[in-house]
Design a protein around this motif. Structure first.
Motif, short mmCIF file in Angstrom:
data_model
loop_
_atom_site.label_atom_id
_atom_site.label_comp_id
_atom_site.label_asym_id
_atom_site.label_seq_id
_atom_site.Cartn_x
_atom_site.Cartn_y
_atom_site.Cartn_z
N ASP A 47 3.78 5.29 -6.42
CA ASP A 47 3.93 5.01 -7.85
C ASP A 47 4.64 3.92 -8.28
O ASP A 47 5.31 4.20 -9.42
N ASP A 73 -4.63 -4.30 -6.83
CA ASP A 73 -3.83 -3.87 -7.78
C ASP A 73 -2.47 -4.21 -7.64
O ASP A 73 -1.52 -3.61 -8.58
N THR A 74 -2.26 -5.31 -7.02
CA THR A 74 -0.89 -6.12 -7.01
C THR A 74 -1.04 -7.11 -7.32
O THR A 74 -1.69 -7.96 -7.23
N ASN A 104 0.73 -1.36 0.04
CA ASN A 104 0.01 0.22 -0.21
C ASN A 104 0.81 1.59 0.00
O ASN A 104 0.49 2.40 -0.66
N LYS A 118 2.47 1.72 -3.33
CA LYS A 118 1.66 2.24 -4.46
C LYS A 118 1.29 3.73 -4.29
O LYS A 118 1.32 4.31 -5.44
N ARG A 174 5.18 0.02 -8.85
CA ARG A 174 4.19 -1.28 -9.30
C ARG A 174 5.26 -2.25 -8.13
O ARG A 174 6.18 -2.50 -8.20
#
Length: 472
Positions: free
Chosen positions: A251, A273-274, A245, A248, A253
């Motif tokens: 920015d 998103d991971t 988190n 993220k 990845r």
């Protein structure tokens, strides 16, 4: 202070070891006789075999006149019950280790209802530490002070660094005038340098100042490489959750490799998103197939030190720019030096530092408040942040007119939003945040640093350390 620790695991033992060294009366409660035997043989503490939520056990340990109860068992719920029971029986203050992210949104309510004075989450603290490292990719370690207004970065000097061979006073003022080199490690020896100190290859510099200024000097040293865009983690535990988190937000990845399929499914839901991959992060073929050589960062945070070391070495072999390794057993320190693994994170040591800072602040409630404490250079020195108040004995006196203790340096003064790298004519005012560097590991109060009386320190008058007066 009388301190009661419930739970004699790695964190509990580390806490007992550090707190007992500072003349605290420490008692440990645990059901594991073997763990207690180790503590009893190696530490100056009292050990009681029993259940930490048992009223009889707590009373036997003297909970009714305990200044601080610290619950660090493996169970969040047990820790909360221990603190609640201890508070009811007379413990003045309580600290609970609560690790489950599901409790994060309820911490304020829990603290109020249970009477917790402090909640500590080792994995969250470790994730914060690792995230800071990625702001300075090739740094050995990064610490922040005064609510992130001040950064301290440890960086290793290499033969191609432009600073090699220069005295501190001869560094370019454009990049060095607004930061301070507050400590140097050379051949395992720590120096608090003055302006005539000459930088050599393989030195480790501790640089402190306003983040933008530290970054500028870091760039001058040639340590700022291309921004990291991709990070691979091996290990999908709690640290991975918190860290994914945080990265993220930067920015970056993230790709997580976890050997437990059930945990992979949990993380897929928690971190949509991971990219979550089921596999063994110590297998070279798997790392190659996941393009480890294209990663800007690699983080080994499994529950096994050996796996973390192995996967970190593979990452270094494939040229990963920044490698972070979680180590639980710090008796590996001599091996780590030979492996050249620079970014080592130990959650238990981070936890111990946070609680040690809190205990020091309690012991010195009437003096200058300790706001933060960080150990640097493998624990050989400390950076302590105080808030000056009416009890500080040398307010408004020029630093050059104060004789400071040996191996002690006033590095930064934070006055509201102003960051001051102090000269000899600067003064400390009430409510200033004063950041000091010291090799004396039991500093509880600003008043322990100096005694006034018009005695001038020769080094303070020299003003040779990049426009700063070192206090040594």
């Amino acid at each position: 202070m009388k301190i009661l620790i419930i739970g004699d695991g790695k964190v509990g033992y580390s806490l007992a070891e550090n707190l007992s060294k500072e003349d605290n009366d420490v008692t440990i409660i645990d059901k594991n006789a073997e763990a207690l035997k180790k503590a009893e043989e190696n530490l100056d503490v009292m050990c009681i075999k029993g259940n930490g939520i048992s009223v009889n056990t707590l009373l036997e340990a003297g909970v009714d006149d305990t200044d601080l109860l610290i619950a660090v068992t493996a169970s969040d719920e047990l820790n909360m019950v221990c603190c609640l029971t201890g508070k009811k029986l007379g413990a003045a203050r309580t600290i609970a280790r609560i690790r489950d992210h599901e409790y994060a949104s309820e911490l304020a309510l829990l603290k109020e209802r249970i009477g917790l004075d402090m909640v500590i989450n080792p994995e969250q603290a470790a994730a914060d530490e690792i995230a800071r490292i990625f702001r300075y990719p090739s740094a050995i370690s990064v610490d922040s002070f005064s609510r992130r207004k001040v950064d301290m970065v440890e960086v290793k000097i290499t033969s191609d660094t432009p600073a090699v061979g220069l005295k501190l006073k001869d560094l370019p003022s454009k990049v060095a005038g607004s930061i301070l080199i507050c400590a140097v490690v050379r051949n395992d020896e720590v120096f608090i340098p003055n302006g005539d100190f000459r930088i050599e290859n393989d030195d480790i510099l501790c640089i402190i100042g306003k983040p933008s200024n530290v970054y500028g000097f870091y760039k001058y040293l040639g340590k700022c490489t291309q921004k990291i865009k991709n990070v691979m983690m091996v290990g999908g535990g709690r640290i991975a959750y918190y860290l994914a988190n945080l990265l993220k937000e930067m920015d970056i990845r993230v790709k997580v490799i976890e050997s437990d399929r059930e945990r992979c499914e949990e993380l897929s839901e928690l971190l949509p998103d991971t990219l979550i991959i089921h596999g063994d992060g110590t297998e070279e073929d798997l790392l190659k197939s996941e393009n480890i050589g294209e990663m800007g960062g690699f983080i080994a945070i499994t529950g096994r030190d050996e796996d973390n070391l192995m996967s970190s070495l593979l990452a270094k072999q494939y040229g990963v720019q920044t490698v972070v390794t979680k180590i639980t057993r710090m008796n590996y320190s001599s091996i780590l030096k030979t492996l050249h693994l620079d970014n080592i994170v130990s959650p238990k040591h981070i936890t111990a530092d946070i609680i040690l800072r809190y205990v020091r602040s309690l012991k010195n409630a009437r003096g200058s408040k300790i706001e933060s404490l960080h150990r640097i250079i493998n624990g050989q020195a400390e950076i302590v942040e105080f808030i000056a108040n009416d009890s500080t004995s040398y307010l408004n006196i020029p630093l050059k007119d104060i004789k400071f203790a040996r191996d002690t340096l006033i590095a930064v003064i934070v006055r509201k939003n102003e960051i001051i790298i102090p000269h000899g004519n600067d003064v400390i005012k009430k409510d200033d945040r004063v950041i000091i560097v010291t090799k004396n590991k039991a500093v509880l109060d600003l008043n322990q640093l100096a005694s006034t009386g018009g005695l001038q320190n020769e080094l303070q008058n020299s003003l040779k350390n990049i426009g700063h007066t070192p206090v040594v």
